[in-house]
Write an enzyme that holds these catalytic residues in place. Structure first.
Site, PDB file in Angstrom:
ATOM      1  N   GLY A 391     -25.958 -14.828  29.771  1.00 15.63           N
ATOM      2  CA  GLY A 391     -24.861 -15.638  29.230  1.00 15.63           C
ATOM      3  C   GLY A 391     -25.075 -17.121  29.445  1.00 15.63           C
ATOM      4  O   GLY A 391     -24.806 -17.945  28.557  1.00 15.63           O
ATOM      5  N   ASP A 392     -25.578 -17.486  30.633  1.00 21.01           N
ATOM      6  CA  ASP A 392     -25.841 -18.896  30.929  1.00 21.01           C
ATOM      7  C   ASP A 392     -26.888 -19.462  29.977  1.00 21.01           C
ATOM      8  O   ASP A 392     -26.757 -20.592  29.492  1.00 21.01           O
ATOM      9  CB  ASP A 392     -26.336 -19.060  32.368  1.00 21.01           C
ATOM     10  CG  ASP A 392     -25.334 -18.559  33.400  1.00 21.01           C
ATOM     11  OD1 ASP A 392     -24.139 -18.487  33.074  1.00 21.01           O
ATOM     12  OD2 ASP A 392     -25.760 -18.245  34.530  1.00 21.01           O
ATOM     13  N   SER A 393     -27.934 -18.696  29.720  1.00 20.23           N
ATOM     14  CA  SER A 393     -29.006 -19.173  28.850  1.00 20.23           C
ATOM     15  C   SER A 393     -28.535 -19.278  27.395  1.00 20.23           C
ATOM     16  O   SER A 393     -28.964 -20.182  26.660  1.00 20.23           O
ATOM     17  CB  SER A 393     -30.225 -18.262  28.950  1.00 20.23           C
ATOM     18  OG  SER A 393     -29.886 -16.920  28.675  1.00 20.23           O
TER      19      SER A 393
END
Length: 438
Positions: A391-393
């Site tokens: 999700g962060d990426s």
């Protein structure tokens, strides 16, 4: 062909003449060719109307120019004539990657990863093989134990810093990103800073002596991953540090800001300072709900945070908790996204974009009163190593195109690309060079 070239040449000079006259310049022709005499220069704003039309000239009246403010434009290189035509970039962002164009604010953590052949380390500290917890007193010695007795891998971590690092990797321009957060004065802080600088992120850490730098221990056993997080000095970041003159200059230099929800309990004052700055200067504020327990703060009417958010990320679970808090009764994710996008805004020059992910299911986006679904590209399960930074990426990939003036489709495409790359590594890691094209 010769006559066509002559005609185009005259037409080009006609366009130049019209623009020049409107700006207070006069062009005349003598035997030596075209000459310019400059008088009272005035700014010229290119519009969708041809420069010689009355509509274009009306748009450049002094009273109209005051209303418009600054607009970033991009030349349409493939056009041979009508050079005055304009294409306003998506979200009003510049297409030049300048130093510090993206600024992140969050909780920096040093990710310490070890791969264990058995459950001995887990049993020693009473940990489960596939779990994520905040460190208790009994877990304090764990991190030193990992460092001294196991082969460790260090990575800058924390959700927001992960996204900023991925954006930096995709931008491939040193110091295109800036990150603010709190750390201790210890070897973990040194590793965290050096690892961040190595990938090109300009880190501005507020150092707190006597408090340990935030760490996240990841113990991998087979296909399981046990996470133990100690926030430490990350919890001590203050708005006073952000507003120091040398730091606020970096805020003024940025065009896009990303603040994760996890920073709100630490320093909501810092988030509000950036929010007000964005609204006052027509810059872009991107935020992430990040966890269901943080939704109360986004919905708090006293904070009034949502009125400043230009782009909101969240997943379907977070959306289900957040929407009832702001009076949205629908349980359909697309309707929820649409209603969230229509919540009141402080800066009415920017229409809010809402992006709700739902794992492998299509990602839902609401913008300009419409909803669209983007399918998530499938990946061979055998290639998946770690979903923790997925999700962060995705957010990092999105941001990398946003600050370059990319379309919404380009931003989404890059977000999916980044997630697909990172999911094939342990932790939030990626190859030296990206292989992404619009």
């Amino acid at each position: 062909m010769r006559l066509t070239q002559i005609a185009f040449g005259y037409f080009k000079r006609y366009v130049e003449n019209e623009i020049s006259n409107a700006r207070g310049k006069y062009i005349y022709k003598n035997i030596w060719g075209w000459k310019r005499i400059d008088f009272d220069k005035r700014p010229w704003v290119y519009t969708e109307d041809r420069p010689w039309t009355d509509a274009a000239k009306r748009a450049n009246l002094p009273s109209e120019l005051k209303k418009r403010g600054k607009i970033w434009v991009e030349p349409i290189k493939e056009w041979k004539i009508f050079k005055g035509d304009r294409r306003e970039l998506h979200f009003g962002m510049p297409n030049k990657i300048t130093e510090g164009i993206l600024l992140g604010l969050g909780n920096p953590l040093l990710d310490i990863t070890v791969v264990c052949p058995d459950n001995a380390l887990l049993d020693k500290y009473g940990l489960l093989a596939n779990n994520a917890i905040l460190a208790e007193e009994k877990h304090r010695p764990l991190f030193e134990d990992m460092v001294h007795n196991y082969q460790t891998e260090y990575l800058p971590g924390g959700a927001t810093l992960n996204s900023v690092r991925v954006a930096q990797w995709l931008l491939q321009t040193p110091r295109a990103t800036t990150f603010f957060g709190g750390v201790g004065k210890d070897k973990f802080a040194e590793i965290l800073e050096n690892k961040s600088l190595d990938v090109g992120v300009n880190v501005r850490y507020q150092v707190h002596e006597g408090i340990q730098t935030g760490v996240c221990g990841a113990i991998i056993t087979g296909e399981d991953r046990s996470l133990v997080t100690e926030l430490g000095a990350a919890q001590c970041f203050s708005v006073d540090f952000l507003k120091q003159p040398e730091n606020w200059k970096l805020v003024e230099a940025a065009q896009c800001f990303y603040a994760g929800g996890f920073i709100l309990p630490v320093s909501k004052e810092s988030v509000l300072a950036l929010s007000h700055h964005c609204a006052e200067t027509n810059k872009t504020l991107v935020m992430n709900l990040h966890a269901t327990f943080l939704c109360d703060m986004f919905a708090d009417p006293e904070l009034n945070l949502m009125s400043y958010v230009d782009i909101l990320f969240g997943n379907s679970d977070e959306a289900a908790v957040f929407c009832p808090l702001v009076g949205i009764k629908s349980t359909d994710l697309k309707e929820m996204a649409l209603e969230v996008s229509a919540l009141p805004k402080a800066n009415k020059k920017r229409e809010r974009i809402v992006i709700f992910t739902q794992g492998r299911k299509p990602t839902v986006i609401a913008h300009l009163g419409k909803v669209k679904e983007y399918s998530v590209e499938a990946i061979d399960p055998d290639l998946i190593k770690d979903t923790n930074g997925c999700g962060d990426s995705f957010v990092g990939g999105f941001l990398s195109q946003l600050v370059q003036g990319g379309s919404l489709e380009d931003c989404m495409k890059c977000g999916f690309y980044a997630a697909k790359v990172v999911i094939q590594h342990y932790g939030c890691q990626y190859p030296d060079k990206p292989n992404f094209t619009v």
